[in-house]
Design an enzyme around this catalytic site. Structure first.
Site: not given
Ligand code: F6R
Length: 246
Positions: A67, A136, A143
């Site tokens: 990424d 998270n 995400e």
């Protein structure tokens, strides 16, 4: 899944480097995908040292970026590729032509994602994927809410990821707002996966990743279904999960 709990971060790094070296000795032409971030820094340092001692060569390996930020110039100081290059690529013998880097300045996101997916397909898929765990539950820049079938794509970073990335770049305003990431579908097809989790700030998310339901609100829970997964976690992050293999 194999779970290895180490006494501290140093031991985690040593164990991770050892497993990567073993993997490359067994499969010298491996296609590698390696996370950036703080967690793998100790592993990279050990891999570089092992290379310098002649214990491992990456000459026949390929490396695909996991990424990066998007809509930034290739020279941007925040480029995750530059991070990986400084910590690892520039210090070992992976040939430049064996590296697939995201063009973070591309004006055609769709085409750029398709190019990288095609490159992975041409290489025969990912052999060894080394991941960190986002606070998270993100994997790469997948995400919360990412579809488990998601392709490689450009995403808008969540507020939580911007906050956590600020530790690398100074302050939240310095963190780019977009990312480009290999999708969960392509990550879940990796033949071997190593997840590294260190520090007490990761205890809660580590617990939810492996002890809660599989849900795309915590993308890392997809790893409960991952083939050939090894998790290396230090005691601080493991909380009350003790050593076990399954
Ligand atoms: C970075 C990446 C991220 C990190 C994650 C954990 O290439 O893919 O998903 O692995 O944010 O970062 P650290 O290790 O800094 O806690």
């Amino acid at each position: 899944m194999k779970l290895i709990v180490t006494k501290d971060y140093e031991a985690l790094s040593t164990r991770a480097a050892g497993l990567v070296i073993e993997h490359i000795q067994q499969y010298p032409s491996s296609v590698l995908v390696l996370a950036t971030g703080n967690t793998p820094l100790g592993m990279f340092a050990r891999l570089v040292n092992a290379y310098r001692r002649g214990e491992v060569s990456f000459h026949n390996c390929s490396l695909v970026e996991l990424d990066d930020y998007f809509n930034i110039s290739l020279d941007d100081r925040r480029s995750l590729y530059k991070w990986l290059a400084a910590e690892f690529i520039n210090q070992v013998d992976i040939p430049a032509e064996n590296i697939v880097r995201f063009n973070t300045a591309s004006t055609d996101a769709k085409e750029e994602c398709a190019r990288v997916e095609q490159a992975i397909a041409n290489l025969g898929g990912i052999d060894l994927l080394v991941l960190g765990l986002g606070p998270n539950g993100h994997l790469g820049f997948n995400e919360p809410g990412s579809d488990f079938e998601s392709a490689t794509r450009v995403i808008t970073l969540s507020a939580a990821s911007i906050k956590s990335s600020a530790q690398y770049w100074g302050k939240e305003e310095d963190v780019p707002r977009q990312g480009i990431t290999l999708g969960l579908k392509i990550l879940s097809a990796a033949r071997h996966t190593l997840l590294l989790v260190g520090g007490k700030q990761k205890t809660q998310i580590f617990n939810s990743t492996f002890q809660g339901p599989v849900t795309n609100s915590i993308p890392a829970t997809i790893l409960q279904q991952q083939q050939n997964l090894t998790v290396i976690v230090d005691k601080a992050a493991a909380g009350n999960i003790s050593t076990r293999s399954a």
